[in-house]
Design a protein around this motif. Structure first.
Motif, PDB file in Angstrom:
ATOM      1  N   ILE A  11       0.812  -1.226   0.000  1.00 11.57           N
ATOM      2  CA  ILE A  11       0.000   0.000   0.000  1.00 11.57           C
ATOM      3  C   ILE A  11       0.843   1.273   0.000  1.00 11.57           C
ATOM      4  O   ILE A  11       0.310   2.369   0.132  1.00 11.57           O
ATOM      5  CB  ILE A  11      -0.974   0.015   1.186  1.00 11.57           C
ATOM      6  CG1 ILE A  11      -0.213   0.031   2.517  1.00 11.57           C
ATOM      7  CG2 ILE A  11      -1.956  -1.140   1.103  1.00 11.57           C
ATOM      8  CD1 ILE A  11      -1.089   0.349   3.701  1.00 11.57           C
ATOM      9  N   ALA A  12       2.146   1.153  -0.174  1.00 10.06           N
ATOM     10  CA  ALA A  12       3.038   2.320  -0.110  1.00 10.06           C
ATOM     11  C   ALA A  12       2.669   3.385  -1.140  1.00 10.06           C
ATOM     12  O   ALA A  12       2.658   4.581  -0.837  1.00 10.06           O
ATOM     13  CB  ALA A  12       4.493   1.894  -0.286  1.00 10.06           C
ATOM     14  N   ALA A  17       0.570   8.828  -2.210  1.00  8.08           N
ATOM     15  CA  ALA A  17      -0.277   9.677  -3.055  1.00  8.08           C
ATOM     16  C   ALA A  17      -1.502  10.204  -2.299  1.00  8.08           C
ATOM     17  O   ALA A  17      -2.405  10.774  -2.910  1.00  8.08           O
ATOM     18  CB  ALA A  17      -0.719   8.893  -4.284  1.00  8.08           C
ATOM     19  N   ASP A  18      -1.541  10.021  -0.971  1.00  6.75           N
ATOM     20  CA  ASP A  18      -2.698  10.410  -0.152  1.00  6.75           C
ATOM     21  C   ASP A  18      -3.986   9.757  -0.635  1.00  6.75           C
ATOM     22  O   ASP A  18      -5.054  10.360  -0.633  1.00  6.75           O
ATOM     23  CB  ASP A  18      -2.864  11.935  -0.103  1.00  6.75           C
ATOM     24  CG  ASP A  18      -1.814  12.592   0.769  1.00  6.75           C
ATOM     25  OD1 ASP A  18      -1.356  11.957   1.744  1.00  6.75           O
ATOM     26  OD2 ASP A  18      -1.453  13.747   0.476  1.00  6.75           O
ATOM     27  N   LYS A  19      -3.882   8.515  -1.057  1.00 12.21           N
ATOM     28  CA  LYS A  19      -5.040   7.746  -1.509  1.00 12.21           C
ATOM     29  C   LYS A  19      -5.329   6.579  -0.568  1.00 12.21           C
ATOM     30  O   LYS A  19      -5.984   5.621  -0.934  1.00 12.21           O
ATOM     31  CB  LYS A  19      -4.808   7.207  -2.930  1.00 12.21           C
ATOM     32  CG  LYS A  19      -4.677   8.287  -3.972  1.00 12.21           C
ATOM     33  CD  LYS A  19      -5.968   9.040  -4.153  1.00 12.21           C
ATOM     34  CE  LYS A  19      -5.846  10.052  -5.266  1.00 12.21           C
ATOM     35  NZ  LYS A  19      -7.088  10.746  -5.517  1.00 12.21           N
ATOM     36  N   VAL A  43      -5.309   2.939  -4.725  1.00 10.16           N
ATOM     37  CA  VAL A  43      -6.317   3.575  -3.876  1.00 10.16           C
ATOM     38  C   VAL A  43      -6.798   2.532  -2.882  1.00 10.16           C
ATOM     39  O   VAL A  43      -7.064   1.393  -3.249  1.00 10.16           O
ATOM     40  CB  VAL A  43      -7.525   4.096  -4.691  1.00 10.16           C
ATOM     41  CG1 VAL A  43      -8.580   4.694  -3.772  1.00 10.16           C
ATOM     42  CG2 VAL A  43      -7.094   5.098  -5.749  1.00 10.16           C
ATOM     43  N   VAL A  44      -6.901   2.934  -1.604  1.00  8.61           N
ATOM     44  CA  VAL A  44      -7.438   2.064  -0.556  1.00  8.61           C
ATOM     45  C   VAL A  44      -8.470   2.864   0.219  1.00  8.61           C
ATOM     46  O   VAL A  44      -8.174   3.954   0.712  1.00  8.61           O
ATOM     47  CB  VAL A  44      -6.336   1.565   0.407  1.00  8.61           C
ATOM     48  CG1 VAL A  44      -6.931   0.694   1.499  1.00  8.61           C
ATOM     49  CG2 VAL A  44      -5.245   0.815  -0.349  1.00  8.61           C
ATOM     50  N   ILE A  45      -9.693   2.337   0.301  1.00  4.66           N
ATOM     51  CA  ILE A  45     -10.774   3.006   1.032  1.00  4.66           C
ATOM     52  C   ILE A  45     -11.326   2.021   2.051  1.00  4.66           C
ATOM     53  O   ILE A  45     -11.713   0.903   1.697  1.00  4.66           O
ATOM     54  CB  ILE A  45     -11.909   3.456   0.084  1.00  4.66           C
ATOM     55  CG1 ILE A  45     -11.365   4.388  -1.005  1.00  4.66           C
ATOM     56  CG2 ILE A  45     -13.036   4.128   0.880  1.00  4.66           C
ATOM     57  CD1 ILE A  45     -12.355   4.681  -2.114  1.00  4.66           C
ATOM     58  N   TYR A 114     -14.769  12.886  -5.649  1.00  4.17           N
ATOM     59  CA  TYR A 114     -13.486  12.363  -5.226  1.00  4.17           C
ATOM     60  C   TYR A 114     -13.407  12.472  -3.712  1.00  4.17           C
ATOM     61  O   TYR A 114     -13.538  13.558  -3.168  1.00  4.17           O
ATOM     62  CB  TYR A 114     -12.329  13.159  -5.848  1.00  4.17           C
ATOM     63  CG  TYR A 114     -12.281  13.050  -7.343  1.00  4.17           C
ATOM     64  CD1 TYR A 114     -11.584  12.016  -7.953  1.00  4.17           C
ATOM     65  CD2 TYR A 114     -12.950  13.967  -8.148  1.00  4.17           C
ATOM     66  CE1 TYR A 114     -11.548  11.907  -9.339  1.00  4.17           C
ATOM     67  CE2 TYR A 114     -12.921  13.861  -9.532  1.00  4.17           C
ATOM     68  CZ  TYR A 114     -12.213  12.827 -10.110  1.00  4.17           C
ATOM     69  OH  TYR A 114     -12.189  12.715 -11.480  1.00  4.17           O
ATOM     70  N   ILE A 115     -13.198  11.357  -3.039  1.00  5.39           N
ATOM     71  CA  ILE A 115     -13.032  11.385  -1.590  1.00  5.39           C
ATOM     72  C   ILE A 115     -11.629  11.893  -1.320  1.00  5.39           C
ATOM     73  O   ILE A 115     -10.654  11.363  -1.838  1.00  5.39           O
ATOM     74  CB  ILE A 115     -13.223   9.990  -0.962  1.00  5.39           C
ATOM     75  CG1 ILE A 115     -14.615   9.447  -1.273  1.00  5.39           C
ATOM     76  CG2 ILE A 115     -12.990  10.046   0.539  1.00  5.39           C
ATOM     77  CD1 ILE A 115     -14.820   8.009  -0.836  1.00  5.39           C
ATOM     78  N   THR A 116     -11.523  12.958  -0.520  1.00  8.79           N
ATOM     79  CA  THR A 116     -10.212  13.514  -0.218  1.00  8.79           C
ATOM     80  C   THR A 116      -9.786  13.243   1.219  1.00  8.79           C
ATOM     81  O   THR A 116      -8.608  13.345   1.529  1.00  8.79           O
ATOM     82  CB  THR A 116     -10.184  15.033  -0.472  1.00  8.79           C
ATOM     83  OG1 THR A 116     -11.184  15.659   0.327  1.00  8.79           O
ATOM     84  CG2 THR A 116     -10.439  15.337  -1.944  1.00  8.79           C
ATOM     85  N   LYS A 117     -10.747  12.909   2.090  1.00  4.71           N
ATOM     86  CA  LYS A 117     -10.409  12.628   3.483  1.00  4.71           C
ATOM     87  C   LYS A 117     -11.455  11.691   4.062  1.00  4.71           C
ATOM     88  O   LYS A 117     -12.648  11.865   3.833  1.00  4.71           O
ATOM     89  CB  LYS A 117     -10.379  13.922   4.291  1.00  4.71           C
ATOM     90  CG  LYS A 117     -10.014  13.739   5.748  1.00  4.71           C
ATOM     91  CD  LYS A 117      -9.991  15.070   6.474  1.00  4.71           C
ATOM     92  CE  LYS A 117      -9.691  14.892   7.944  1.00  4.71           C
ATOM     93  NZ  LYS A 117      -9.757  16.163   8.662  1.00  4.71           N
ATOM     94  N   LEU A 118     -10.986  10.695   4.817  1.00  3.73           N
ATOM     95  CA  LEU A 118     -11.885   9.786   5.505  1.00  3.73           C
ATOM     96  C   LEU A 118     -11.228   9.361   6.802  1.00  3.73           C
ATOM     97  O   LEU A 118     -10.129   8.813   6.799  1.00  3.73           O
ATOM     98  CB  LEU A 118     -12.187   8.548   4.646  1.00  3.73           C
ATOM     99  CG  LEU A 118     -13.055   7.465   5.292  1.00  3.73           C
ATOM    100  CD1 LEU A 118     -14.437   7.995   5.638  1.00  3.73           C
ATOM    101  CD2 LEU A 118     -13.161   6.254   4.379  1.00  3.73           C
TER     102      LEU A 118
END
Length: 159
Positions: A11-12, A17-19, A43-45, A114-118
């Motif tokens: 996941i590096a 990339a702040d994703k 991307v990881v959510i 686009y999700i920018t923060k969670l």
């Protein structure tokens, strides 16, 4: 594909990339977009963090909170909104798509955000024009929520 498999993915790249949206917790369901070799996450959510009731001050007068409820199975619902009725949500290419109907519009509107923060307490997403900053809705202290139970004692069970 949600098959319950355990995968080993680096996941590096997503982190740099702040994703990496939300924390990584054992047992949480994760939405992961990988490179073509499926070895590195782009991307990881954290889906468990994404689910829930999200609110912000009403932009019209600020006296009340309005928001969106993101539920399991792609269901979305409005929270105290009279103009927008949220219907469904899904993640496509690392962005959240929310389908809503505007009162009086009569047509479905599909919007890409686009999700920018969670985090546990905040969700921020944006489209080309607007940024939406939500907080996780606190449970209401309604009927029965403030009941305090006393500890049991030996006398409670004496015969």
């Amino acid at each position: 594909i949600d098959s319950g498999d355990t995968l080993s993915i680096n996941i590096a790249d997503a982190r740099e990339a702040d994703k990496l949206l939300g924390s990584i917790t054992t047992g949480d369901r994760m939405i992961v977009l990988t490179n073509t070799e499926k070895t590195r996450a782009e991307v990881v959510i954290n889906q468990n963090m994404l689910l829930g009731d999200w609110v912000m001050p009403d932009p019209i007068d600020g006296s009340a909170e309005i928001g969106i409820s993101i539920k399991e199975g792609g269901i979305a619902e409005s929270i105290d909104q009279s103009v927008i009725s949220y219907r469904t949500w899904r993640i496509v290419d690392g962005q959240i798509e929310i389908v809503s109907i505007r009162d009086g519009g009569g047509q479905e509107e599909e919007t890409n955000y686009y999700i920018t923060k969670l985090t546990n307490d905040s969700l921020t997403y944006k489209n080309e024009e607007d940024t939406f900053e939500y907080s996780r809705q606190k449970p209401n202290s309604g009927y029965g929520r403030d009941i305090k139970l006393e500890d049991s004692s030996y006398d409670d069970f004496a015969i």
